[in-house]
Write a protein that holds these residues in place. Sequence first.
Motif, PDB file in Angstrom:
ATOM      1  N   ASP A  41       0.836  -1.232  -0.101  1.00 43.75           N
ATOM      2  CA  ASP A  41      -0.073  -0.183  -0.039  1.00 43.75           C
ATOM      3  C   ASP A  41       0.783   1.356  -0.070  1.00 43.75           C
ATOM      4  OD1 ASP A  41      -2.211  -1.823  -0.119  1.00 43.75           O
ATOM      5  OD2 ASP A  41      -2.691  -1.331   2.222  1.00 43.75           O
ATOM      6  N   LYS A  42       2.014   1.117   0.675  1.00 42.26           N
ATOM      7  CA  LYS A  42       2.908   2.237   0.600  1.00 42.26           C
ATOM      8  C   LYS A  42       4.153   2.493  -0.217  1.00 42.26           C
ATOM      9  CE  LYS A  42       1.862   3.072   5.444  1.00 42.26           C
ATOM     10  NZ  LYS A  42       2.500   2.926   7.043  1.00 42.26           N
ATOM     11  N   ASP A  43       4.038   1.465  -1.000  1.00 40.26           N
ATOM     12  CA  ASP A  43       4.969   1.223  -2.029  1.00 40.26           C
ATOM     13  C   ASP A  43       6.530   1.439  -1.218  1.00 40.26           C
ATOM     14  OD1 ASP A  43       6.127   0.475  -4.570  1.00 40.26           O
ATOM     15  OD2 ASP A  43       6.435   2.763  -4.938  1.00 40.26           O
ATOM     16  N   ALA A  44       6.576   0.707  -0.067  1.00 41.98           N
ATOM     17  CA  ALA A  44       7.632   0.792   0.694  1.00 41.98           C
ATOM     18  C   ALA A  44       8.835  -0.171   0.322  1.00 41.98           C
ATOM     19  CB  ALA A  44       7.322   0.147   2.341  1.00 41.98           C
ATOM     20  N   LEU A  45      10.035   0.306   0.551  1.00 36.63           N
ATOM     21  CA  LEU A  45      11.303  -0.194  -0.027  1.00 36.63           C
ATOM     22  C   LEU A  45      11.571  -0.862   1.381  1.00 36.63           C
ATOM     23  CD1 LEU A  45      13.317  -0.523  -2.033  1.00 36.63           C
ATOM     24  CD2 LEU A  45      14.406   1.360  -1.335  1.00 36.63           C
ATOM     25  N   LEU A  46      11.776  -2.364   1.227  1.00 37.43           N
ATOM     26  CA  LEU A  46      12.204  -3.047   2.337  1.00 37.43           C
ATOM     27  C   LEU A  46      13.632  -3.522   2.581  1.00 37.43           C
ATOM     28  CD1 LEU A  46       9.185  -5.515   2.486  1.00 37.43           C
ATOM     29  CD2 LEU A  46       9.250  -3.527   3.732  1.00 37.43           C
ATOM     30  N   PHE A  47      14.094  -3.606   3.536  1.00 35.17           N
ATOM     31  CA  PHE A  47      15.442  -4.178   3.855  1.00 35.17           C
ATOM     32  C   PHE A  47      15.400  -5.399   4.530  1.00 35.17           C
ATOM     33  CE2 PHE A  47      19.451  -4.764   6.513  1.00 35.17           C
ATOM     34  CZ  PHE A  47      20.100  -5.153   5.615  1.00 35.17           C
ATOM     35  N   VAL A  48      15.702  -6.667   4.138  1.00 35.11           N
ATOM     36  CA  VAL A  48      15.441  -7.845   4.750  1.00 35.11           C
ATOM     37  C   VAL A  48      16.839  -8.614   4.796  1.00 35.11           C
ATOM     38  CG1 VAL A  48      14.385 -10.004   4.900  1.00 35.11           C
ATOM     39  CG2 VAL A  48      13.108  -8.012   3.838  1.00 35.11           C
ATOM     40  N   CYS A  49      17.667  -8.569   6.058  1.00 34.81           N
ATOM     41  CA  CYS A  49      18.921  -8.924   6.064  1.00 34.81           C
ATOM     42  C   CYS A  49      19.194 -10.389   5.644  1.00 34.81           C
ATOM     43  CB  CYS A  49      19.900  -8.624   7.201  1.00 34.81           C
ATOM     44  SG  CYS A  49      19.269  -9.294   8.793  1.00 34.81           S
ATOM     45  N   PRO A  52      19.123 -12.467  -0.289  1.00 33.32           N
ATOM     46  CA  PRO A  52      20.068 -12.465  -1.177  1.00 33.32           C
ATOM     47  C   PRO A  52      20.587 -11.023  -1.207  1.00 33.32           C
ATOM     48  CG  PRO A  52      18.643 -13.886  -2.054  1.00 33.32           C
ATOM     49  CD  PRO A  52      17.913 -13.445  -0.941  1.00 33.32           C
ATOM     50  N   PHE A  53      21.694 -10.686  -1.513  1.00 30.53           N
ATOM     51  CA  PHE A  53      22.117  -9.184  -1.817  1.00 30.53           C
ATOM     52  C   PHE A  53      21.385  -8.702  -2.963  1.00 30.53           C
ATOM     53  CE2 PHE A  53      24.899  -6.295  -3.943  1.00 30.53           C
ATOM     54  CZ  PHE A  53      25.205  -5.463  -3.027  1.00 30.53           C
ATOM     55  N   PRO A  54      20.955  -7.476  -2.651  1.00 26.07           N
ATOM     56  CA  PRO A  54      21.153  -6.567  -1.744  1.00 26.07           C
ATOM     57  C   PRO A  54      20.299  -6.568  -0.339  1.00 26.07           C
ATOM     58  CG  PRO A  54      20.189  -5.265  -3.331  1.00 26.07           C
ATOM     59  CD  PRO A  54      20.256  -6.754  -3.811  1.00 26.07           C
ATOM     60  N   GLY A  55      19.483  -7.326  -0.513  1.00 28.66           N
ATOM     61  CA  GLY A  55      18.464  -7.392   0.563  1.00 28.66           C
ATOM     62  C   GLY A  55      17.407  -6.265   0.570  1.00 28.66           C
ATOM     63  N   VAL A  56      17.494  -5.699  -0.453  1.00 28.81           N
ATOM     64  CA  VAL A  56      16.423  -4.230  -0.513  1.00 28.81           C
ATOM     65  C   VAL A  56      15.541  -4.591  -1.511  1.00 28.81           C
ATOM     66  CG1 VAL A  56      16.382  -1.867  -0.843  1.00 28.81           C
ATOM     67  CG2 VAL A  56      18.476  -2.739   0.220  1.00 28.81           C
ATOM     68  N   GLU A  57      14.162  -4.463  -1.241  1.00 30.09           N
ATOM     69  CA  GLU A  57      13.104  -5.139  -2.034  1.00 30.09           C
ATOM     70  C   GLU A  57      11.903  -4.287  -2.051  1.00 30.09           C
ATOM     71  OE1 GLU A  57      11.117  -8.390  -0.159  1.00 30.09           O
ATOM     72  OE2 GLU A  57      12.998  -8.882  -0.280  1.00 30.09           O
ATOM     73  N   ARG A  58      10.936  -4.526  -2.741  1.00 31.56           N
ATOM     74  CA  ARG A  58       9.562  -4.130  -2.674  1.00 31.56           C
ATOM     75  C   ARG A  58       8.837  -5.471  -2.690  1.00 31.56           C
ATOM     76  NH1 ARG A  58      11.238   0.502  -5.212  1.00 31.56           N
ATOM     77  NH2 ARG A  58      10.700   2.507  -3.928  1.00 31.56           N
ATOM     78  N   VAL A  59       7.626  -5.637  -2.216  1.00 35.78           N
ATOM     79  CA  VAL A  59       6.736  -6.886  -2.455  1.00 35.78           C
ATOM     80  C   VAL A  59       5.696  -6.456  -3.441  1.00 35.78           C
ATOM     81  CG1 VAL A  59       7.499  -7.790  -0.386  1.00 35.78           C
ATOM     82  CG2 VAL A  59       5.591  -6.449  -0.389  1.00 35.78           C
ATOM     83  N   LYS A  60       5.334  -7.682  -4.065  1.00 35.08           N
ATOM     84  CA  LYS A  60       4.215  -7.481  -4.755  1.00 35.08           C
ATOM     85  C   LYS A  60       3.259  -8.657  -4.398  1.00 35.08           C
ATOM     86  CE  LYS A  60       5.025  -9.246  -9.295  1.00 35.08           C
ATOM     87  NZ  LYS A  60       5.129  -8.839 -10.979  1.00 35.08           N
ATOM     88  N   ARG A  61       1.854  -8.807  -4.834  1.00 34.69           N
ATOM     89  CA  ARG A  61       1.258 -10.034  -4.479  1.00 34.69           C
ATOM     90  C   ARG A  61       0.352 -10.281  -5.804  1.00 34.69           C
ATOM     91  NH1 ARG A  61      -3.257 -10.897   0.356  1.00 34.69           N
ATOM     92  NH2 ARG A  61      -3.660 -13.085  -0.253  1.00 34.69           N
ATOM     93  N   GLU A  62       0.421 -11.689  -6.046  1.00 37.70           N
ATOM     94  CA  GLU A  62      -0.057 -12.187  -7.307  1.00 37.70           C
ATOM     95  C   GLU A  62      -1.066 -13.449  -6.815  1.00 37.70           C
ATOM     96  OE1 GLU A  62       2.437 -13.110 -10.528  1.00 37.70           O
ATOM     97  OE2 GLU A  62       3.098 -11.131 -10.641  1.00 37.70           O
ATOM     98  N   GLY A  63      -2.115 -13.158  -6.581  1.00 36.97           N
ATOM     99  CA  GLY A  63      -3.292 -13.994  -6.140  1.00 36.97           C
ATOM    100  C   GLY A  63      -2.988 -14.254  -4.579  1.00 36.97           C
ATOM    101  N   SER A  64      -2.570 -15.665  -4.319  1.00 36.84           N
ATOM    102  CA  SER A  64      -2.358 -15.874  -3.000  1.00 36.84           C
ATOM    103  C   SER A  64      -0.933 -15.898  -2.800  1.00 36.84           C
ATOM    104  CB  SER A  64      -2.851 -17.220  -2.414  1.00 36.84           C
ATOM    105  OG  SER A  64      -2.302 -18.234  -3.259  1.00 36.84           O
ATOM    106  N   THR A  65      -0.003 -15.412  -3.663  1.00 40.20           N
ATOM    107  CA  THR A  65       1.496 -15.579  -3.523  1.00 40.20           C
ATOM    108  C   THR A  65       1.928 -14.375  -3.573  1.00 40.20           C
ATOM    109  OG1 THR A  65       1.589 -17.625  -4.767  1.00 40.20           O
ATOM    110  CG2 THR A  65       3.545 -16.191  -4.648  1.00 40.20           C
ATOM    111  N   TRP A  66       2.848 -14.049  -2.296  1.00 39.76           N
ATOM    112  CA  TRP A  66       3.643 -12.914  -2.267  1.00 39.76           C
ATOM    113  C   TRP A  66       4.896 -13.151  -2.983  1.00 39.76           C
ATOM    114  CZ3 TRP A  66       1.273  -9.000   0.403  1.00 39.76           C
ATOM    115  CH2 TRP A  66       0.011  -9.254   1.263  1.00 39.76           C
ATOM    116  N   MET A  67       5.455 -11.808  -3.631  1.00 44.11           N
ATOM    117  CA  MET A  67       6.626 -11.832  -4.292  1.00 44.11           C
ATOM    118  C   MET A  67       7.521 -10.878  -3.992  1.00 44.11           C
ATOM    119  SD  MET A  67       5.410 -13.657  -8.042  1.00 44.11           S
ATOM    120  CE  MET A  67       6.006 -12.146  -8.975  1.00 44.11           C
ATOM    121  N   TRP A  68       8.928 -11.138  -4.085  1.00 42.46           N
ATOM    122  CA  TRP A  68       9.750  -9.849  -3.621  1.00 42.46           C
ATOM    123  C   TRP A  68      10.475  -9.523  -4.866  1.00 42.46           C
ATOM    124  CZ3 TRP A  68      15.560  -9.911  -2.672  1.00 42.46           C
ATOM    125  CH2 TRP A  68      15.985 -11.146  -2.822  1.00 42.46           C
ATOM    126  N   MET A  69      10.378  -8.295  -4.997  1.00 45.53           N
ATOM    127  CA  MET A  69      11.066  -7.806  -6.313  1.00 45.53           C
ATOM    128  C   MET A  69      12.360  -6.729  -5.871  1.00 45.53           C
ATOM    129  SD  MET A  69       8.844  -8.787  -8.399  1.00 45.53           S
ATOM    130  CE  MET A  69       9.265  -8.037  -9.832  1.00 45.53           C
TER     131      MET A  69
END
Length: 76
Positions: A41-49, A52-69
């Motif tokens: 909803d916020k188009d947030a940039l996430l850091f998930v240590c 995999p490198f760089p560990g910085v991502e956005r997420v999106k949802r397709e159906g019941s699956t969440w995907m990291w970009m």
Amino acid sequence: MASDILNDPLSLQHLPSHIRAEMSPERGLKTRERFLQDAIDKDALLFVCHYPFPGVERVKREGSTWMWMPVMENTK
């Protein structure tokens, strides 16, 4: 912290999965769902240590699956 609730990129494909140390898997699932939807909803940039490198991502949802970009892919 995103790394505390998103411990493996594969967990996005099966959000109910959890780590053994999680004391309440049901509460954890609700937390992950709220967190991820808020990030979308916020188009947030996430850091998930743990990711995999760089560990910085956005997420999106397709159906019941969440995907990291990863950011690297978002800049093309």
